[in-house]
Motif scaffolding. Structure first.
Motif, PDB file in Angstrom:
ATOM      1  N   TYR A  36      -7.268  -0.139  14.524  1.00 18.53           N
ATOM      2  CA  TYR A  36      -6.751  -1.504  14.449  1.00 18.53           C
ATOM      3  C   TYR A  36      -7.774  -2.492  13.895  1.00 18.53           C
ATOM      4  O   TYR A  36      -7.414  -3.473  13.261  1.00 18.53           O
ATOM      5  N   LEU A  38      -9.921  -1.721  11.479  1.00 19.12           N
ATOM      6  CA  LEU A  38      -9.866  -1.542  10.025  1.00 19.12           C
ATOM      7  C   LEU A  38      -8.623  -2.199   9.437  1.00 19.12           C
ATOM      8  O   LEU A  38      -8.675  -2.851   8.397  1.00 19.12           O
ATOM      9  N   ALA A  39      -7.481  -2.011  10.110  1.00 16.44           N
ATOM     10  CA  ALA A  39      -6.238  -2.595   9.608  1.00 16.44           C
ATOM     11  C   ALA A  39      -6.338  -4.120   9.580  1.00 16.44           C
ATOM     12  O   ALA A  39      -5.863  -4.765   8.645  1.00 16.44           O
ATOM     13  N   ASP A  40      -6.986  -4.688  10.590  1.00 14.65           N
ATOM     14  CA  ASP A  40      -7.174  -6.140  10.637  1.00 14.65           C
ATOM     15  C   ASP A  40      -8.098  -6.621   9.531  1.00 14.65           C
ATOM     16  O   ASP A  40      -7.813  -7.604   8.851  1.00 14.65           O
ATOM     17  N   ALA A  42      -8.702  -5.429   6.766  1.00 16.48           N
ATOM     18  CA  ALA A  42      -8.151  -5.265   5.421  1.00 16.48           C
ATOM     19  C   ALA A  42      -7.553  -6.570   4.892  1.00 16.48           C
ATOM     20  O   ALA A  42      -7.395  -6.739   3.687  1.00 16.48           O
ATOM     21  N   ARG A  43      -7.239  -7.519   5.818  1.00 17.31           N
ATOM     22  CA  ARG A  43      -6.741  -8.819   5.366  1.00 17.31           C
ATOM     23  C   ARG A  43      -7.705  -9.499   4.417  1.00 17.31           C
ATOM     24  O   ARG A  43      -7.309 -10.326   3.608  1.00 17.31           O
ATOM     25  N   LEU A  48      -6.193  -4.663  -4.064  1.00 13.70           N
ATOM     26  CA  LEU A  48      -5.333  -3.644  -3.466  1.00 13.70           C
ATOM     27  C   LEU A  48      -6.139  -2.365  -3.209  1.00 13.70           C
ATOM     28  O   LEU A  48      -5.955  -1.697  -2.184  1.00 13.70           O
ATOM     29  N   ALA A  49      -7.081  -2.046  -4.113  1.00  8.33           N
ATOM     30  CA  ALA A  49      -7.915  -0.851  -3.923  1.00  8.33           C
ATOM     31  C   ALA A  49      -8.709  -0.952  -2.622  1.00  8.33           C
ATOM     32  O   ALA A  49      -8.871   0.036  -1.905  1.00  8.33           O
ATOM     33  N   ARG A  51      -7.802  -2.697   0.055  1.00 13.09           N
ATOM     34  CA  ARG A  51      -6.853  -2.549   1.166  1.00 13.09           C
ATOM     35  C   ARG A  51      -6.510  -1.082   1.385  1.00 13.09           C
ATOM     36  O   ARG A  51      -6.392  -0.609   2.516  1.00 13.09           O
ATOM     37  N   VAL A  52      -6.339  -0.352   0.266  1.00 11.43           N
ATOM     38  CA  VAL A  52      -6.014   1.069   0.369  1.00 11.43           C
ATOM     39  C   VAL A  52      -7.192   1.847   0.965  1.00 11.43           C
ATOM     40  O   VAL A  52      -7.001   2.725   1.811  1.00 11.43           O
ATOM     41  N   LEU A  54      -9.416   0.871   3.123  1.00 12.70           N
ATOM     42  CA  LEU A  54      -9.476   0.685   4.572  1.00 12.70           C
ATOM     43  C   LEU A  54      -8.317   1.401   5.273  1.00 12.70           C
ATOM     44  O   LEU A  54      -8.491   1.976   6.355  1.00 12.70           O
ATOM     45  N   ALA A  55      -7.151   1.396   4.634  1.00 15.38           N
ATOM     46  CA  ALA A  55      -6.005   2.098   5.215  1.00 15.38           C
ATOM     47  C   ALA A  55      -6.287   3.600   5.326  1.00 15.38           C
ATOM     48  O   ALA A  55      -5.928   4.254   6.301  1.00 15.38           O
ATOM     49  N   ARG A  56      -6.957   4.130   4.321  1.00 12.33           N
ATOM     50  CA  ARG A  56      -7.318   5.555   4.352  1.00 12.33           C
ATOM     51  C   ARG A  56      -8.274   5.873   5.490  1.00 12.33           C
ATOM     52  O   ARG A  56      -8.134   6.873   6.182  1.00 12.33           O
ATOM     53  N   ALA A  58      -8.585   4.223   8.182  1.00  8.09           N
ATOM     54  CA  ALA A  58      -7.804   4.078   9.413  1.00  8.09           C
ATOM     55  C   ALA A  58      -6.932   5.312   9.651  1.00  8.09           C
ATOM     56  O   ALA A  58      -6.802   5.780  10.785  1.00  8.09           O
TER      57      ALA A  58
ATOM     58  N   PHE B  35       2.332   0.748   6.090  1.00  5.41           N
ATOM     59  CA  PHE B  35       1.140   0.934   6.919  1.00  5.41           C
ATOM     60  C   PHE B  35       0.709  -0.391   7.538  1.00  5.41           C
ATOM     61  O   PHE B  35       0.522  -0.503   8.755  1.00  5.41           O
ATOM     62  N   TYR B  36       0.553  -1.412   6.703  1.00  7.32           N
ATOM     63  CA  TYR B  36       0.047  -2.687   7.213  1.00  7.32           C
ATOM     64  C   TYR B  36       1.074  -3.433   8.054  1.00  7.32           C
ATOM     65  O   TYR B  36       0.726  -4.160   8.975  1.00  7.32           O
ATOM     66  N   TYR B  80      -3.178   2.255  -8.785  1.00  8.32           N
ATOM     67  CA  TYR B  80      -3.137   0.802  -8.546  1.00  8.32           C
ATOM     68  C   TYR B  80      -2.360   0.072  -9.640  1.00  8.32           C
ATOM     69  O   TYR B  80      -1.554  -0.805  -9.365  1.00  8.32           O
TER      70      TYR B  80
END
Lengths: 226, 226
Positions: A36, A38-40, A42-43, A48-49, A51-52, A54-56, A58, B35-36, B80
């Motif tokens: 959570y 990392l997801a936070d 990412a804001r 976009l790269a 954000r992706v 950090l999603a990875r 996570a 995801f987000y 992307y």
């Protein structure tokens, strides 16, 4: 490694040591809170790269959580009950190290995870192999340090101000991590005993923290923060 | 299924149809935005078990994203750049269906994903098997519908007010999803052509939306929303 490290003939900490379940539980909650965080963070990603990326990271935390959940279930424990005692210490760590910029969040993801991994891997060396394997598996690199190293070292190369700021940030992360690690250990007698047994004695624990500090400095250097 | 469905001798849409990359791209961005959205919605979770359930679903989205990224890379595309045209429509869908309660977020995760899956799986039936396999893989159940069904059906059993509210919410999700699906299709000629070819013609597309509406009603019924 401590006095009773992996190169001893038999592991210092047996598979049925009561601290093992506690160790799995704190690691499990660590994965969820890292997810959570990392997801936070990412804001703040400028692309976009980012954000992706950090999603990875996570996503990898969730795979690790599932490994620990299986290990706890096999020991007859409920993962949520087992994690409960550790929520506060880990939430406090994240609250006290809330990044205020994208670069701070990248440094935290990389350096913070590194500090935690150093601590648990030292302990893992003294555990029964069946337990040590689980610990090593969930601490495996999430495989995205390349992204972080590239972003951070680029940014600090062109800005001394940014570099100074992030060096202070790294020092703060280490301080807070060690403070919280002590709280976590003190949370349960079984866990304190496991860490002491794995390190040999209190001197062994102090030596462990020294080695963590050394590795932290090396990790900062890789980011250009030296 | 449309006129050129899976039971035809040869698939209606060849593997090298230019709309295939577009389809992968919109699916890929869908995974990232889901995801987000899940990570955000988890703030409303009343329990740690709820937060973990959403984190798990989010983790599955990342695995699916990685499958699509590989498929796009194999086609010589940058993930992307490929996703960029679809950001707006999908972000708009999430903005226009922002849940305001925990139960709304669970219904959205379950019902919203279901609507999208129905749409893409219908299309998948008319694609060359090498492409259809990727689409089916990334639309596979994230395996946590059990949690959602349990939480929602329990809640609406004891509250008619909650039930009425969530039934309206479900209707709104369907409406917004169909609106945004039309925007997405219109985004790129290649994608419009793929959907038309897969469905046979405009009548086929209309029939597809009818079937989606039917399946939506069935899904709502499983949640006790009938």
């Amino acid at each position: 490694m401590g006095a009773n490290s992996a190169d001893s003939l038999s592991p210092a900490v047996a598979a049925d040591h009561p601290g093992v379940s506690e160790l799995f539980a704190v690691l499990a909650y660590g994965e969820i809170s890292a997810f959570y965080r990392l997801a936070d963070d990412a804001r703040m990603a400028p692309t976009l790269a980012g954000r992706v990326a950090l999603a990875r990271m996570a996503g990898a935390e969730i795979r690790h959580f599932e490994t620990l959940e299986t290990a706890l279930t096999e020991r007859g424990l409920d993962v949520y009950e087992a994690m409960a005692p550790y929520e506060k210490a880990l939430d406090d760590y994240h609250r006290s190290t809330h990044p205020s910029t994208w670069l701070e969040s990248l440094v935290k993801a990389h350096v913070g995870d590194g500090i935690a991994a150093d601590f648990y891997l030292e302990i893992a060396g003294a555990l029964d192999p069946s337990v040590g394997t689980v610990v090593r598996e969930v601490l495996a690199e999430t495989g995205h340090s390349e992204f972080v190293v590239h972003e951070v070292s680029e940014a600090v190369r062109s800005s001394t101000k940014e570099k100074d700021r992030l060096m202070l940030w790294g020092r703060r992360l280490l301080g807070e991590a060690i403070t919280q690690a002590q709280f976590v250990m003190a949370q349960r007698e079984e866990l304190t005993d496991l860490v002491l047994t794995a390190s040999g004695d209190l001197n062994g624990v102090a030596a462990l923290f020294d080695r963590m500090q050394q590795r932290h400095a090396e990790r900062m250097a890789v980011l250009g923060l030296v």
